[in-house]
Write a protein that holds these residues in place. Sequence first.
Motif, PDB file in Angstrom:
ATOM      1  N   LEU A  71      19.415  11.323 -12.742  1.00  0.00           N
ATOM      2  CA  LEU A  71      20.162  10.368 -13.786  1.00  0.00           C
ATOM      3  C   LEU A  71      21.830  10.812 -13.728  1.00  0.00           C
ATOM      4  N   ARG A  72      22.199  12.005 -13.810  1.00  0.00           N
ATOM      5  CA  ARG A  72      23.664  12.330 -14.061  1.00  0.00           C
ATOM      6  C   ARG A  72      24.230  12.041 -12.850  1.00  0.00           C
ATOM      7  N   GLU A  73      23.672  11.984 -11.742  1.00  0.00           N
ATOM      8  CA  GLU A  73      24.458  11.521 -10.544  1.00  0.00           C
ATOM      9  C   GLU A  73      24.377  10.077  -9.972  1.00  0.00           C
ATOM     10  N   ARG A  74      23.782   9.406 -10.625  1.00  0.00           N
ATOM     11  CA  ARG A  74      23.583   7.729 -10.465  1.00  0.00           C
ATOM     12  C   ARG A  74      24.805   7.022 -10.670  1.00  0.00           C
ATOM     13  N   GLN A  75      25.756   7.634 -11.681  1.00  0.00           N
ATOM     14  CA  GLN A  75      26.890   6.914 -11.800  1.00  0.00           C
ATOM     15  C   GLN A  75      26.504   5.632 -12.556  1.00  0.00           C
ATOM     16  N   ILE A  76      25.653   5.640 -13.482  1.00  0.00           N
ATOM     17  CA  ILE A  76      25.039   4.228 -14.262  1.00  0.00           C
ATOM     18  C   ILE A  76      25.678   4.272 -15.513  1.00  0.00           C
ATOM     19  N   GLY A  77      26.049   3.238 -16.320  1.00  0.00           N
ATOM     20  CA  GLY A  77      26.331   3.021 -17.545  1.00  0.00           C
ATOM     21  C   GLY A  77      25.249   2.616 -18.200  1.00  0.00           C
ATOM     22  N   PHE A  78      24.585   3.429 -19.295  1.00  0.00           N
ATOM     23  CA  PHE A  78      23.495   2.951 -19.727  1.00  0.00           C
ATOM     24  C   PHE A  78      23.784   2.779 -21.350  1.00  0.00           C
ATOM     25  N   VAL A  79      23.351   1.622 -22.115  1.00  0.00           N
ATOM     26  CA  VAL A  79      23.803   1.344 -23.392  1.00  0.00           C
ATOM     27  C   VAL A  79      22.296   1.413 -24.121  1.00  0.00           C
ATOM     28  N   HIS A  82      19.876   1.728 -30.129  1.00  0.00           N
ATOM     29  CA  HIS A  82      20.468   2.227 -31.136  1.00  0.00           C
ATOM     30  C   HIS A  82      21.762   3.100 -30.978  1.00  0.00           C
ATOM     31  N   TYR A  83      22.444   2.549 -30.073  1.00  0.00           N
ATOM     32  CA  TYR A  83      23.901   3.060 -29.522  1.00  0.00           C
ATOM     33  C   TYR A  83      23.663   4.497 -29.029  1.00  0.00           C
ATOM     34  N   ALA A  84      22.981   5.386 -29.620  1.00  0.00           N
ATOM     35  CA  ALA A  84      23.078   6.804 -29.140  1.00  0.00           C
ATOM     36  C   ALA A  84      24.558   7.292 -29.006  1.00  0.00           C
ATOM     37  N   LEU A  85      25.283   7.189 -30.040  1.00  0.00           N
ATOM     38  CA  LEU A  85      26.667   7.675 -30.266  1.00  0.00           C
ATOM     39  C   LEU A  85      26.544   9.228 -30.645  1.00  0.00           C
ATOM     40  N   PHE A  86      27.553  10.145 -30.185  1.00  0.00           N
ATOM     41  CA  PHE A  86      27.396  11.263 -30.717  1.00  0.00           C
ATOM     42  C   PHE A  86      28.252  11.482 -32.116  1.00  0.00           C
ATOM     43  N   GLN A 143      28.147  -0.684 -31.326  1.00  0.00           N
ATOM     44  CA  GLN A 143      27.792  -0.993 -30.031  1.00  0.00           C
ATOM     45  C   GLN A 143      28.824  -1.212 -28.914  1.00  0.00           C
ATOM     46  N   ARG A 144      30.005  -1.562 -29.408  1.00  0.00           N
ATOM     47  CA  ARG A 144      31.161  -1.739 -28.627  1.00  0.00           C
ATOM     48  C   ARG A 144      31.651  -0.020 -27.893  1.00  0.00           C
ATOM     49  N   VAL A 145      31.489   0.518 -28.907  1.00  0.00           N
ATOM     50  CA  VAL A 145      31.860   2.093 -28.608  1.00  0.00           C
ATOM     51  C   VAL A 145      30.942   2.655 -27.545  1.00  0.00           C
ATOM     52  N   ALA A 146      29.804   1.936 -27.667  1.00  0.00           N
ATOM     53  CA  ALA A 146      28.668   2.816 -26.732  1.00  0.00           C
ATOM     54  C   ALA A 146      29.114   2.059 -25.400  1.00  0.00           C
ATOM     55  N   LEU A 147      29.605   0.636 -25.275  1.00  0.00           N
ATOM     56  CA  LEU A 147      29.898   0.195 -24.192  1.00  0.00           C
ATOM     57  C   LEU A 147      31.117   0.792 -23.500  1.00  0.00           C
ATOM     58  N   ALA A 148      32.084   1.070 -24.295  1.00  0.00           N
ATOM     59  CA  ALA A 148      33.395   1.492 -23.876  1.00  0.00           C
ATOM     60  C   ALA A 148      33.062   3.065 -23.260  1.00  0.00           C
ATOM     61  N   ARG A 149      32.217   3.709 -23.871  1.00  0.00           N
ATOM     62  CA  ARG A 149      31.766   5.091 -23.418  1.00  0.00           C
ATOM     63  C   ARG A 149      31.131   4.923 -22.048  1.00  0.00           C
ATOM     64  N   ALA A 150      30.198   3.846 -21.918  1.00  0.00           N
ATOM     65  CA  ALA A 150      29.429   3.917 -20.729  1.00  0.00           C
ATOM     66  C   ALA A 150      30.539   3.280 -19.713  1.00  0.00           C
ATOM     67  N   LEU A 151      31.338   2.391 -19.975  1.00  0.00           N
ATOM     68  CA  LEU A 151      32.406   1.960 -18.904  1.00  0.00           C
ATOM     69  C   LEU A 151      33.592   3.044 -18.548  1.00  0.00           C
ATOM     70  N   ALA A 152      33.568   3.822 -19.494  1.00  0.00           N
ATOM     71  CA  ALA A 152      34.542   5.125 -18.814  1.00  0.00           C
ATOM     72  C   ALA A 152      34.455   5.708 -17.662  1.00  0.00           C
ATOM     73  N   ILE A 153      32.932   6.099 -17.251  1.00  0.00           N
ATOM     74  CA  ILE A 153      32.637   6.826 -15.973  1.00  0.00           C
ATOM     75  C   ILE A 153      32.679   5.797 -14.911  1.00  0.00           C
ATOM     76  N   GLU A 154      33.378   4.681 -14.840  1.00  0.00           N
ATOM     77  CA  GLU A 154      33.163   3.529 -14.037  1.00  0.00           C
ATOM     78  C   GLU A 154      32.006   3.257 -13.212  1.00  0.00           C
ATOM     79  N   PRO A 155      31.384   3.014 -14.174  1.00  0.00           N
ATOM     80  CA  PRO A 155      29.521   2.815 -13.583  1.00  0.00           C
ATOM     81  C   PRO A 155      29.579   1.818 -12.379  1.00  0.00           C
ATOM     82  N   ARG A 156      28.662   1.977 -11.487  1.00  0.00           N
ATOM     83  CA  ARG A 156      28.495   1.482 -10.597  1.00  0.00           C
ATOM     84  C   ARG A 156      27.506   0.153 -10.970  1.00  0.00           C
ATOM     85  N   VAL A 157      26.671   0.561 -11.869  1.00  0.00           N
ATOM     86  CA  VAL A 157      25.877  -0.497 -12.498  1.00  0.00           C
ATOM     87  C   VAL A 157      25.878  -0.300 -14.183  1.00  0.00           C
ATOM     88  N   LEU A 158      25.838  -1.424 -14.853  1.00  0.00           N
ATOM     89  CA  LEU A 158      25.806  -1.261 -16.292  1.00  0.00           C
ATOM     90  C   LEU A 158      24.255  -1.615 -16.780  1.00  0.00           C
TER      91      LEU A 158
END
Lengths: 375, 292
Positions: A71-79, A82-86, A143-158
């Motif tokens: 998972l941690r090396e796949r470079q995916i953005g997962f949303v 329930h947001y799972a914000l920290f 949910q938009r924060v969760a999306l921004a967080r996922a996009l921060a790692i420049e994911p190959r797939v969202l």
Amino acid sequence: MEISLSNINKQFGSFRALHNVDLTIKSGELIALLGPSGSGKTTLLRIIAGLEHADTGAVSFGGVDMADTPLRERQIGFVFQHYALFKHMTVRDNVSFGLSVRPRKKRPTNPEIRRRANELLELVQLVGLGDRYPHQLSGGQRQRVALARALAIEPRVLLLDEPFGALDAKVRKELRQWLRELHYKTGVTTIFVTHDQEEALELADRVVIMSQGAIAQAGTVDQVYEHPASPLVFDFLGNTNIIPATLAGGGLQVGGEIVARLADTTLTDGPVDIYVRPGDLRATSRHQAEGLMVQIRNVHRTGPVVRVIAGVVDADLDLTVELPHLHHDVTQFQVGVNLRLRLLLFSVFPRVQAATQSVARVKAPVLIGRERARA
Amino acid sequence: MSTVNPAVIARGALGSATTEAPWVRYMLVALALTFLAAFLLLPLVSVFTEALRNGLGTYVEALTDADALAAIKLTLIASAIAVPANLVFGVAAAWAITKFEFRGKTFLTTLIDLPFSVSPVVAGLVYVLMFGASGWARPLLDTTNIQIIFAVPGIVLATIFVTFPFVARELIPLMQEQGTDDEQAALSLGANGWQTFWHVTLPNVRWALLYGVLLCNARAMGEFGAVSVVSGHIRGKTNTMPLHVEILYNEYNFAAAFAVASLLAGLALLTLGLKSLLETRYGSELARRQKH
């Protein structure tokens, strides 16, 4: 990033969650996995992410097999739904988490991380909320924060798991629009899971309809909506009237009268079911050759839509008809009136006992894993 | 004009549907308060009055007595080892149980509760049977010349055993409720296991953890039964505070016994105070309702 899935199988105990799933997702595509609870759509998404592992089959990103990539090396953005914000971190810290946990060599400098986080907050229209905590935000903002967080790692797939499921109807519609624009701007290959057919049809380039662990149909919105491959797909994409009929020489007969004709068909003569949506039935002249004689039983006005219950004459069958409230036919639909209905768009399926099963009549869905935990 | 809305009558007489008549309420409250005063407050007050009966001089003298000081020191040592150990064990056990699926998980969960269901005296006896004069680990201890029973290590072991469930029990329900979404999110963002634990899991449970540690500490300092069995009651050497209280009491040295007891009671009050402070400030997190 092109994603291809081949021959994916997944079993939870005695429950077959996925069965021989093959799917290719083109780079930059926005795709919806649509299906009822227990159809395997979330499991499929989690297998693509690496949160679950398929029993057999292969997942590859851009032609590279992902079997040994965790998972941690796949470079995916997962949303998550329930947001799972920290929740102990500010919005900005949430967004920059993916960058700040990188190994020292690959980690950007602190001012650079801050700049990137602010850029993303601008992208998701949350400028000025960077120092807030998640509990100080509304559901849509979270949910938009969760999306921004996922996009921060420049994911190959969202990957989005029922992203708008926990939001109220109005916010959900706004976010759909917004996600469509965001996808247009970023061009990231995006897969989202939903059980809301309206959401899937409105948002996706291509819809994959799943049922009982297999793909029932995959195609563009027009393909699946206008040419559903099976009664199940038809039923799942909206409200449905089912009219038992007989096919003879290209004519569809109900009670001896011809309701409609099929121009060219591969179906053999015999008993069939006509599937037609409430919005695709219109009044026609009583003297028209083809059509279905009905008597109006009930008229409900529900704001933008007028919903009419019409009983088929000489048959024990009620149909639902829906008209826009300003449609010129509305005046004709008065309780007790007999009139003839025309079928604008419909599908015909041979009547097989199993094939006529609609989604509503399928036995209670088997809930698995996380869905069971939520229920 | 004689008709009166029945709803108004009902509201006037009874307030709301779930409220009883005033006399019932006052009686229930009075009953509860009397009970609390008689069985909790009165004994607590009597501990302090008895301790100070012969004046402040005797009180200070009782506490600064060499044996008392040794007992206080030993109690502090035992909890200083037992609490951090159970903090680590408890977090590890809670993490394993709530975030992973493995064979024997139910067994492990039951095992964690064992110290709660076993009498502390039995717990102490187990150590005596293992490490005592005829215990099965005796040959090993003889060769390495380590003394466990009737010595500090035995007291520490017994304390660890008895207080083991506090931290784990506090964390497991909360971590189960929180699920694994946050961890999965962190992993998908590229964090490794340690970063995920340190930056995501631990902050999510910090208040419950502190709460568990407080309870664990209170019990570690107050533990009597298990420690009594393994200690041997050697004055100035293997006496903890609760044991010292008992010895003084049995010697009819009431003032000194109550003086040491008042220290323990003070500790209990402090723990209670901190606990309610945590509850008022972070109540929602402790009540396992927090979600996003």
